[in-house]
Design an enzyme around this catalytic site. Structure first.
Site, PDB file in Angstrom:
ATOM      1  N   LYS A  22     -11.232  42.392 -81.228  1.00 45.63           N
ATOM      2  CA  LYS A  22     -12.458  43.169 -81.495  1.00 45.63           C
ATOM      3  C   LYS A  22     -13.181  42.632 -82.718  1.00 45.63           C
ATOM      4  O   LYS A  22     -14.380  42.389 -82.702  1.00 45.63           O
ATOM      5  CB  LYS A  22     -12.064  44.644 -81.677  1.00 45.63           C
ATOM      6  CG  LYS A  22     -13.155  45.622 -82.055  1.00 45.63           C
ATOM      7  CD  LYS A  22     -13.465  45.728 -83.514  1.00 45.63           C
ATOM      8  CE  LYS A  22     -12.327  46.000 -84.435  1.00 45.63           C
ATOM      9  NZ  LYS A  22     -11.791  47.337 -84.407  1.00 45.63           N
ATOM     10  N   GLU A  41     -17.957  50.701 -81.790  1.00 41.33           N
ATOM     11  CA  GLU A  41     -17.762  49.280 -82.106  1.00 41.33           C
ATOM     12  C   GLU A  41     -18.279  48.382 -80.982  1.00 41.33           C
ATOM     13  O   GLU A  41     -18.983  47.399 -81.227  1.00 41.33           O
ATOM     14  CB  GLU A  41     -16.278  49.000 -82.385  1.00 41.33           C
ATOM     15  CG  GLU A  41     -15.836  49.601 -83.722  1.00 41.33           C
ATOM     16  CD  GLU A  41     -14.372  49.384 -84.046  1.00 41.33           C
ATOM     17  OE1 GLU A  41     -13.587  49.038 -83.144  1.00 41.33           O
ATOM     18  OE2 GLU A  41     -14.001  49.576 -85.230  1.00 41.33           O
ATOM     19  N   GLU A  46     -21.100  48.345-106.792  1.00 39.42           N
ATOM     20  CA  GLU A  46     -21.264  48.905-108.137  1.00 39.42           C
ATOM     21  C   GLU A  46     -21.905  50.293-108.101  1.00 39.42           C
ATOM     22  O   GLU A  46     -21.768  51.080-109.033  1.00 39.42           O
ATOM     23  CB  GLU A  46     -22.075  47.968-109.046  1.00 39.42           C
ATOM     24  CG  GLU A  46     -23.522  47.830-108.662  1.00 39.42           C
ATOM     25  CD  GLU A  46     -24.306  46.905-109.612  1.00 39.42           C
ATOM     26  OE1 GLU A  46     -24.127  47.008-110.840  1.00 39.42           O
ATOM     27  OE2 GLU A  46     -25.078  46.062-109.107  1.00 39.42           O
ATOM     28  N   CYS A  75      -7.593  45.542 -82.496  1.00 37.59           N
ATOM     29  CA  CYS A  75      -8.191  45.188 -83.794  1.00 37.59           C
ATOM     30  C   CYS A  75      -8.600  43.714 -83.905  1.00 37.59           C
ATOM     31  O   CYS A  75      -9.724  43.417 -84.324  1.00 37.59           O
ATOM     32  CB  CYS A  75      -7.208  45.461 -84.934  1.00 37.59           C
ATOM     33  SG  CYS A  75      -6.137  46.867 -84.674  1.00 37.59           S
ATOM     34  N   HIS A 103     -22.077  43.347-111.149  1.00 38.81           N
ATOM     35  CA  HIS A 103     -23.489  43.224-110.814  1.00 38.81           C
ATOM     36  C   HIS A 103     -23.844  41.818-110.367  1.00 38.81           C
ATOM     37  O   HIS A 103     -23.330  40.860-110.941  1.00 38.81           O
ATOM     38  CB  HIS A 103     -24.321  43.591-112.060  1.00 38.81           C
ATOM     39  CG  HIS A 103     -25.767  43.708-111.782  1.00 38.81           C
ATOM     40  ND1 HIS A 103     -26.298  44.730-111.037  1.00 38.81           N
ATOM     41  CD2 HIS A 103     -26.801  42.898-112.139  1.00 38.81           C
ATOM     42  CE1 HIS A 103     -27.609  44.558-110.957  1.00 38.81           C
ATOM     43  NE2 HIS A 103     -27.931  43.465-111.611  1.00 38.81           N
ATOM     44  N   THR A 151      -1.098  46.112 -78.871  1.00 40.88           N
ATOM     45  CA  THR A 151      -2.538  46.334 -78.700  1.00 40.88           C
ATOM     46  C   THR A 151      -3.344  45.678 -79.807  1.00 40.88           C
ATOM     47  O   THR A 151      -4.336  44.991 -79.551  1.00 40.88           O
ATOM     48  CB  THR A 151      -2.843  47.849 -78.682  1.00 40.88           C
ATOM     49  OG1 THR A 151      -2.121  48.441 -77.611  1.00 40.88           O
ATOM     50  CG2 THR A 151      -4.328  48.110 -78.498  1.00 40.88           C
ATOM     51  N   CYS A 152      -2.937  45.871 -81.051  1.00 38.39           N
ATOM     52  CA  CYS A 152      -3.747  45.392 -82.180  1.00 38.39           C
ATOM     53  C   CYS A 152      -4.049  43.909 -82.050  1.00 38.39           C
ATOM     54  O   CYS A 152      -5.194  43.482 -82.167  1.00 38.39           O
ATOM     55  CB  CYS A 152      -3.021  45.694 -83.501  1.00 38.39           C
ATOM     56  SG  CYS A 152      -3.869  45.014 -84.917  1.00 38.39           S
ATOM     57  N   TYR A 171     -14.262  55.471 -82.115  1.00 42.37           N
ATOM     58  CA  TYR A 171     -14.165  54.128 -82.706  1.00 42.37           C
ATOM     59  C   TYR A 171     -14.582  53.049 -81.702  1.00 42.37           C
ATOM     60  O   TYR A 171     -15.400  52.182 -82.011  1.00 42.37           O
ATOM     61  CB  TYR A 171     -12.723  53.832 -83.085  1.00 42.37           C
ATOM     62  CG  TYR A 171     -12.149  54.550 -84.267  1.00 42.37           C
ATOM     63  CD1 TYR A 171     -11.935  53.876 -85.462  1.00 42.37           C
ATOM     64  CD2 TYR A 171     -11.771  55.884 -84.196  1.00 42.37           C
ATOM     65  CE1 TYR A 171     -11.354  54.505 -86.546  1.00 42.37           C
ATOM     66  CE2 TYR A 171     -11.192  56.521 -85.279  1.00 42.37           C
ATOM     67  CZ  TYR A 171     -10.983  55.830 -86.456  1.00 42.37           C
ATOM     68  OH  TYR A 171     -10.418  56.452 -87.524  1.00 42.37           O
TER      69      TYR A 171
HETATM   70  P1  NDP Z   1     -11.716  58.375 -79.825  1.00 40.97           P
HETATM   71  O1  NDP Z   1     -10.799  59.519 -79.698  1.00 40.97           O
HETATM   72  O2  NDP Z   1     -12.039  57.821 -81.162  1.00 40.97           O
HETATM   73  O3  NDP Z   1     -13.107  58.748 -79.113  1.00 40.97           O
HETATM   74  C1  NDP Z   1     -13.138  59.204 -77.781  1.00 40.97           C
HETATM   75  C2  NDP Z   1     -14.568  59.467 -77.369  1.00 40.97           C
HETATM   76  O4  NDP Z   1     -14.565  59.873 -75.995  1.00 40.97           O
HETATM   77  C3  NDP Z   1     -15.209  60.604 -78.166  1.00 40.97           C
HETATM   78  O5  NDP Z   1     -16.575  60.351 -78.331  1.00 40.97           O
HETATM   79  C4  NDP Z   1     -14.967  61.793 -77.228  1.00 40.97           C
HETATM   80  O6  NDP Z   1     -15.891  62.834 -77.414  1.00 40.97           O
HETATM   81  C5  NDP Z   1     -15.207  61.140 -75.888  1.00 40.97           C
HETATM   82  N1  NDP Z   1     -14.615  61.904 -74.801  1.00 40.97           N
HETATM   83  C6  NDP Z   1     -13.321  62.238 -74.631  1.00 40.97           C
HETATM   84  N2  NDP Z   1     -13.163  62.979 -73.516  1.00 40.97           N
HETATM   85  C7  NDP Z   1     -14.395  63.132 -72.980  1.00 40.97           C
HETATM   86  C8  NDP Z   1     -14.885  63.815 -71.844  1.00 40.97           C
HETATM   87  N3  NDP Z   1     -14.069  64.471 -71.022  1.00 40.97           N
HETATM   88  N4  NDP Z   1     -16.208  63.781 -71.597  1.00 40.97           N
HETATM   89  C9  NDP Z   1     -17.054  63.112 -72.420  1.00 40.97           C
HETATM   90  N5  NDP Z   1     -16.639  62.442 -73.526  1.00 40.97           N
HETATM   91  C10 NDP Z   1     -15.321  62.449 -73.796  1.00 40.97           C
HETATM   92  O7  NDP Z   1     -11.112  57.268 -78.876  1.00 40.97           O
HETATM   93  P2  NDP Z   1     -11.421  55.712 -78.696  1.00 40.97           P
HETATM   94  O8  NDP Z   1     -11.162  55.436 -77.267  1.00 40.97           O
HETATM   95  O9  NDP Z   1     -12.738  55.344 -79.268  1.00 40.97           O
HETATM   96  O10 NDP Z   1     -10.306  55.047 -79.608  1.00 40.97           O
HETATM   97  C11 NDP Z   1      -8.931  55.410 -79.439  1.00 40.97           C
HETATM   98  C12 NDP Z   1      -8.198  55.316 -80.735  1.00 40.97           C
HETATM   99  O11 NDP Z   1      -7.996  53.962 -81.060  1.00 40.97           O
HETATM  100  C13 NDP Z   1      -8.936  55.903 -81.922  1.00 40.97           C
HETATM  101  O12 NDP Z   1      -8.655  57.275 -82.091  1.00 40.97           O
HETATM  102  C14 NDP Z   1      -8.448  55.091 -83.080  1.00 40.97           C
HETATM  103  O13 NDP Z   1      -7.354  55.752 -83.642  1.00 40.97           O
HETATM  104  C15 NDP Z   1      -8.015  53.786 -82.460  1.00 40.97           C
HETATM  105  N6  NDP Z   1      -8.975  52.729 -82.813  1.00 40.97           N
HETATM  106  C16 NDP Z   1      -9.164  52.406 -84.117  1.00 40.97           C
HETATM  107  C17 NDP Z   1     -10.053  51.439 -84.473  1.00 40.97           C
HETATM  108  C18 NDP Z   1     -10.269  51.124 -85.908  1.00 40.97           C
HETATM  109  O14 NDP Z   1      -9.422  51.477 -86.729  1.00 40.97           O
HETATM  110  N7  NDP Z   1     -11.389  50.499 -86.272  1.00 40.97           N
HETATM  111  C19 NDP Z   1     -10.837  50.702 -83.480  1.00 40.97           C
HETATM  112  C20 NDP Z   1     -10.579  51.145 -82.142  1.00 40.97           C
HETATM  113  C21 NDP Z   1      -9.680  52.112 -81.838  1.00 40.97           C
HETATM  114  P3  NDP Z   1     -15.590  64.014 -78.481  1.00 40.97           P
HETATM  115  O15 NDP Z   1     -15.773  63.441 -79.837  1.00 40.97           O
HETATM  116  O16 NDP Z   1     -16.585  65.054 -78.123  1.00 40.97           O
HETATM  117  O17 NDP Z   1     -14.176  64.460 -78.209  1.00 40.97           O
END
Ligand code: NDP
Length: 464
Positions: free
Chosen positions: A49, A188, A445, A46, A440, A40-41, A184
Site C-alpha cells: 500500500k 487510502e 514547529e 502496509c 525552522h 498481511t502487512c 483506513y
Molecule cells: P475500517 O473498520 O477502518 O472501515 C470499514 C468501513 O466500512 C467504514 O467506513 C464502515 O462504516 C464501512 N462499513 C462497514 N460495514 C458497512 C455496511 N454494512 N454498510 C456500509 N458501510 C459499512 O476497515 P478497513 O477495511 O478500512 O480496514 C480494516 C482494518 O485494517 C482497520 O481497522 C485498520 O486497523 C487496518 N488498517 C490499518 C491501516 C493503517 O494503519 N494505515 C491501513 C489499512 C488497514 P462505519 O464507519 O459507519 O462503520
C-alpha cells in the site's frame, strides 16, 4: 512425533515476532504459514500500500515541480510496471522473513495448520505448498496469530466487487472506481487511485469519513476529498451491484446509481479462524474474534491469541508488541513496557492523517479541555497550484496541562506524530511543548508554537 515448546500458527507480523523472541530465549519453536511469509502487512497491506501511495505522490510531485522551474510533464503511468516492481520487493521481503526465522532456529512448516487438541497441531497442504504431506506435531504452548481477511458486504452482486487483496494484483488500473467504506483502506485506496488518474467515488454511510478519528480531522479530510478529485458520496449505503456491458452499476440507497469499472469494498476485516478447529477444543470466541485476557490467554490453558484474531487494534505494531510480550513472558525475562493506550495511528491518504492519544470527543468525557489548533498552507505548496491546508490540533487537560492527544492532517504527519507519540506517552505538558524551540522552517514547529488556545471545552460529564 516432533515436539515443541511453542507452535505459532500464522507467520504475519505478530506471529513472526513471537516465534523469534521465544527461540532467542532458548525455546524449541515452530511456525506454520499457509499463504505468505510476513502475512498481511508485508504481502497485502502496509508495505505494498505504501509503495502505491508513493507512486501516486510522484505523479502529483511532477506537477508541483513545474512550478519550481522544472520542465517536466506527467506523461503516462505504467500500472503493470508498478505492480511488477512492488511484487519483486515483496518477494525479497518474504525471503528476509524466512531467513530471519531460520537464523533464530525456528522450524518452519508451510501449510494449513489446525488444532487437533490443545497440544496437537495438524499441518495439511495449502495453496502455498500443495504437495506437502499432512503432518502432526505436539506443542506445550500454541499461539494463534492467523490475522484477518477483507470482509465483503452481503449485498446482491457482491461477488463483482474487489477487496484490498485483489487491488494489489489488478492487471490494469480501472479508469472509474467506486470505493465503499471510508475507513483506513477506503480512504487510502481512494487517494491511490485518484493520484494515479482514476475517477473515484468514495461511498460511506456516515456524514464524515474515518469514524473514530477526531471530528475536526474528519471534517478537514472531507474538504480535502474533492480537492484531490474524489467525489464523496456520504450518508448513503450500497444496495446492489449490477454487471453491465461496460462495467458495473452500483446502486445506492439514496437512489444514486454510479457507473463504474470497479467496485472496491473496503468494509472492514474479519479474523481468519474458520479452519482452525477451534470448536474441537472448545476455544471461546466473541463476535467472531478469539476472546483473550490482557495476557493474550484464551479460555484454554496454553493456547494464546494475538493480532487481528483478537479484538484490539488491528495494527501491525500492536500485533508485534503482543507477540513480543507473550514470548518474553513465556520463555524470557519480561522487561520491556509498552503503552497501548497511546498507540499512534496513521491513514496514508494524499495528505496523510495521523493521531496519537485521545480525540477531543474521547477526552471531553472526563476532562475539561483546552484545544489548540492551527491551519495553514505548507511552505512546499506556496509556489505550486496544489491546494489543501494542514490542520494540527492539541487536546490538553485544562487543569493538569497534560497533552492528551495530538492530531494532524498534512504532509509528513505520520513522521511528525510518531515523534510526538513519545511526548504524549511520557505524559508531557503543554508547557513542555511551549518551552521546546522550533525547528525552522518546518511544518512540525507549529506544534511547539501554538500559544493561544482556540477554545475551552468543559467536560461533558460535568464532574471534573
Ligand atoms: P475500517 O473498520 O477502518 O472501515 C470499514 C468501513 O466500512 C467504514 O467506513 C464502515 O462504516 C464501512 N462499513 C462497514 N460495514 C458497512 C455496511 N454494512 N454498510 C456500509 N458501510 C459499512 O476497515 P478497513 O477495511 O478500512 O480496514 C480494516 C482494518 O485494517 C482497520 O481497522 C485498520 O486497523 C487496518 N488498517 C490499518 C491501516 C493503517 O494503519 N494505515 C491501513 C489499512 C488497514 P462505519 O464507519 O459507519 O462503520
Amino acid at each position: 512425533m516432533q515436539e515443541f515448546d511453542l507452535f505459532v500458527i500464522g507467520a504475519g507480523s505478530g506471529g513472526v515476532r513471537c516465534a523469534r523472541i521465544a527461540a532467542q530465549n532458548g525455546a524449541r519453536v515452530a511456525i506454520a504459514e499457509r499463504r505468505h511469509w510476513g502475512g498481511t502487512c508485508v504481502n497485502l497491506g502496509c508495505v505494498p500500500k505504501k509503495l502505491m501511495v508513493y507512486a501516486a505522490d510522484y505523479g502529483r510531485e511532477i506537477d508541483d515541480a513545474r512550478s519550481y522551474g522544472w520542465d517536466v510533464t506527467r506523461g503516462f503511468h505504467d500500472w503493470a510496471k508498478l505492480i511488477d516492481a512492488k511484487d519483486r520487493e515483496i518477494e525479497r521481503l518474504n525471503g528476509i522473513y524466512i531467513s530471519m526465522l531460520q537464523k533464530a532456529g525456528v522450524t518452519l512448516f508451510t501449510g494449513d495448520a489446525r488444532l487437533v487438541d490443545s497440544d496437537t497441531i495438524e499441518i495439511a497442504p495449502s495453496d502455498l505448498a500443495p504437495e506437502v504431506q499432512t503432518q502432526t506435531v505436539r506443542a506445550k504452548n500454541i499461539v494463534i496469530a492467523t490475522g484477518s481477511t477483507p470482509h465483503r458486504l452481503d449485498i446482491e452482486g457482491a461477488e463483482h466487487a474487489i477487496v484490498s487483496d485483489d487491488a494489489f494484483h489488478l492487471e490494469d488500473r480501472p479508469e472509474r472506481v467506486a470505493v465503499i467504506g471510508s475507513g483506513y483502506i477506503g480512504v487510502e485506496f481512494a487517494g491511490i487511485f485518484a493520484g494515479l488518474g482514476s475517477s473515484v467515488d468514495l461511498v460511506y454511510r456516515q456524514n464524515l469519513p474515518l469514524r473514530g478519528f477526531d471530528h475536526e480531522l474528519r471534517a478537514h479530510l472531507a474538504e480535502l476529498l474533492p480537492i484531490n478529485g474524489i467525489r464523496a458520496r456520504h450518508s448513503t449505503s450500497p444496495e446492489r451491484i449490477e454487471k453491465v456491458e461496460d462495467g458495473y452499476r452500483l446502486h445506492l440507497d439514496d437512489g444514486v446509481v454510479l457507473e463504474t469499472d470497479c467496485v472496491f469494498m473496503a468494509t472492514g476485516r474479519r479474523p481468519n479462524i474458520a479452519s482452525l478447529g477451534l470448536d474441537r477444543i472448545g476455544l471461546k470466541t466473541v463476535d467472531g474474534r478469539i476472546a483473550v485476557n490482557a495476557k493474550s490467554e484464551t479460555n484454554i490453558p496454553n493456547v494464546y491469541a494475538i493480532g487481528d484474531v483478537i479484538d484490539t487494534y488491528n495494527l501491525t505494531p500492536t500485533a508485534i508488541a503482543e507477540g513480543h510480550i507473550l514470548a518474553e513472558r513465556l520463555f524470557g525475562e519480561p522487561g520491556r513496557e509498552w503503552s497501548f493506550d497511546t498507540t499512534p495511528k496513521a491513514v496514508f491518504f494524499t495528505q496523510p492523517l495521523a493521531s496519537v492519544g485521545l480525540t477531543e470527543e474521547e477526552a471531553t468525557r472526563d476532562h475539561d479541555l483546552e484545544i489548540f489548533t492551527s491551519t495553514f498552507t505548507p511552505m512546499r505548496q506556496t509556489l505550486s497550484d496544489r491546494k489543501g491546508k494542514v490542520l494540527m490540533k492539541l487536546v490538553v487537560d485544562a487543569h493538569s496541562n497534560v497533552v492528551l492527544g495530538a492530531h494532524m492532517i498534512g504532509p509528513d504527519s505520520p513522521e511528525i506524530i510518531q515523534g510526538l507519540a513519545i511526548a504524549v506517552t511520557a505524559g508531557l505538558k503543554k508547557r513542555d511543548f511551549d518551552r521546546t524551540i522550533g525547528l525552522h522552517p518546518t511544518s512540525a514547529e507549529e506544534f511547539v508554537t501554538m500559544r493561544s488556545r482556540t477554545r475551552y471545552v468543559p467536560s461533558a460529564s460535568g464532574t471534573v
